[in-house]
Design an enzyme around this catalytic site. Structure first.
Site, PDB file in Angstrom:
ATOM      1  N   ARG A 195      38.018  38.102  36.404  1.00 40.29           N
ATOM      2  CA  ARG A 195      39.183  38.641  37.241  1.00 40.29           C
ATOM      3  C   ARG A 195      38.904  40.055  37.442  1.00 40.29           C
ATOM      4  NH1 ARG A 195      45.431  38.634  35.517  1.00 40.29           N
ATOM      5  NH2 ARG A 195      46.398  38.848  37.743  1.00 40.29           N
ATOM      6  N   ASN A 197      47.027  39.358  43.245  1.00 42.02           N
ATOM      7  CA  ASN A 197      45.921  38.640  42.610  1.00 42.02           C
ATOM      8  C   ASN A 197      47.126  37.836  41.606  1.00 42.02           C
ATOM      9  OD1 ASN A 197      44.295  38.247  39.952  1.00 42.02           O
ATOM     10  ND2 ASN A 197      42.861  38.776  41.611  1.00 42.02           N
ATOM     11  N   SER A 198      46.892  36.425  41.648  1.00 41.91           N
ATOM     12  CA  SER A 198      47.762  35.295  41.274  1.00 41.91           C
ATOM     13  C   SER A 198      47.510  35.270  39.587  1.00 41.91           C
ATOM     14  CB  SER A 198      47.633  33.994  41.571  1.00 41.91           C
ATOM     15  OG  SER A 198      48.171  33.871  43.149  1.00 41.91           O
ATOM     16  N   GLN A 199      48.390  35.065  38.818  1.00 47.46           N
ATOM     17  CA  GLN A 199      48.293  34.925  37.489  1.00 47.46           C
ATOM     18  C   GLN A 199      47.332  33.802  37.086  1.00 47.46           C
ATOM     19  OE1 GLN A 199      52.510  34.140  36.923  1.00 47.46           O
ATOM     20  NE2 GLN A 199      51.898  32.821  35.222  1.00 47.46           N
ATOM     21  N   PRO A 200      46.492  33.861  35.890  1.00 52.36           N
ATOM     22  CA  PRO A 200      45.293  33.200  35.774  1.00 52.36           C
ATOM     23  C   PRO A 200      45.792  31.901  35.412  1.00 52.36           C
ATOM     24  CG  PRO A 200      44.973  35.442  34.834  1.00 52.36           C
ATOM     25  CD  PRO A 200      46.451  35.456  35.338  1.00 52.36           C
TER      26      PRO A 200
END
Length: 196
Positions: free
Chosen positions: A24, A50-53
Site C-alpha cells: 500500500r 486511499n481506502s482502508q485495507p
C-alpha cells in the site's frame, strides 16, 4: 497438542496474498507512507482517498477475482486496487483502472511502473460516462458511492460477471447470469467518496 502436520490445511486467501505482494505504501504520497499499515482511509487529491485495507480486503473477497479475468476498476485513485486486481488476475487477465483526476492517473501510472504488471493500466475517465460503454467485463469494482446501482454499469457485466459497488451507504454485490441480475448486500454501513 496437534502438530503442524495434523492441523487441517487452509489454503491461503488470494486477496490476503495479493495484499502482501502489493505494498500500500507504494501507492501513497511520500508524506503518508509511514501510515500505510494503519487501517483507515488516507487522503490523496481532490477529496479522493486511499481506502482502508480492511475495506479493500472485504470488497476484493466479495468480488471473487480469478486468474484470467478482465476487470474494470472504477475510481482507481492512486492505483493500489488496480495493482491488487492485477495480482489476482495474473498475466492472463486484464485490468483497466479509471479515475477522473489527472494527478491521480499520473500518480497511479508511476506507482504501477514499480511492479511487473503489464496487463494493468490506468486511464483518465471521461466525465459523465460510467465505465466503458459497449464493452463487458468479468468483474467490476467501484470505489465511489453513486447512491444507487447504475444500470450503465450493470449492462457492462459479462454473463457470469460480478460487480461490487457502494450504494447509499450499503455494499452491493451484483451478479449477472444471462439476463438475470441479482443484488445482495454485505453487512454493515460503508462510507465512500461520491461517484461522478
Amino acid at each position: 497438542m496437534a502438530t503442524f502436520s495434523e492441523r487441517p490445511h487452509r489454503p491461503t486467501d488470494p486477496v490476503v496474498a495479493a495484499m502482501r505482494a502489493i505494498e500500500r505504501a507504494d501507492f501513497l504520497p511520500e508524506a503518508l507512507r509511514d501510515q500505510a499499515h494503519q487501517d483507515h482511509p488516507l487522503p490523496l487529491a481532490d477529496g479522493s482517498t486511499n481506502s482502508q485495507p480492511s475495506t479493500v480486503r472485504r470488497m476484493l473477497q466479495a468480488l471473487d477475482v480469478r486468474p484470467g479475468h478482465r476487470v474494470l476498476d472504477i475510481g482507481s485513485g492512486s492505483g493500489w486496487t488496480s495493482a491488487l486486481l492485477g495480482q489476482l488476475t495474473g498475466p492472463g487477465g486484464e485490468v483497466l483502472g479509471l479515475d477522473l483526476t489527472d494527478f491521480l492517473v499520473g500518480f497511479a501510472r508511476t506507482a504501477l511502473s514499480g511492479y511487473d504488471l503489464p496487463w494493468v493500466r490506468v486511464d483518465l475517465a471521461t466525465p459523465d460516462v460510467l465505465g466503458t460503454p459497449g464493452r463487458t467485463w468479468d468483474r467490476i469494482l467501484v470505489s465511489a458511492d453513486g447512491g444507487q446501482i447504475p444500470t450503465e454499469l450493470v449492462s457492462q457485466l459479462d454473463d457470469g460477471g460480478r460487480m461490487v459497488i457502494p450504494a447509499a451507504g450499503r455494499m452491493a454485490v451484483v451478479t449477472r447470469a444471462g439476463q438475470e441480475v441479482r443484488t445482495e448486500h454485505l453487512p454493515g454501513q460503508w462510507a465512500f467518496v461520491r461517484l461522478r
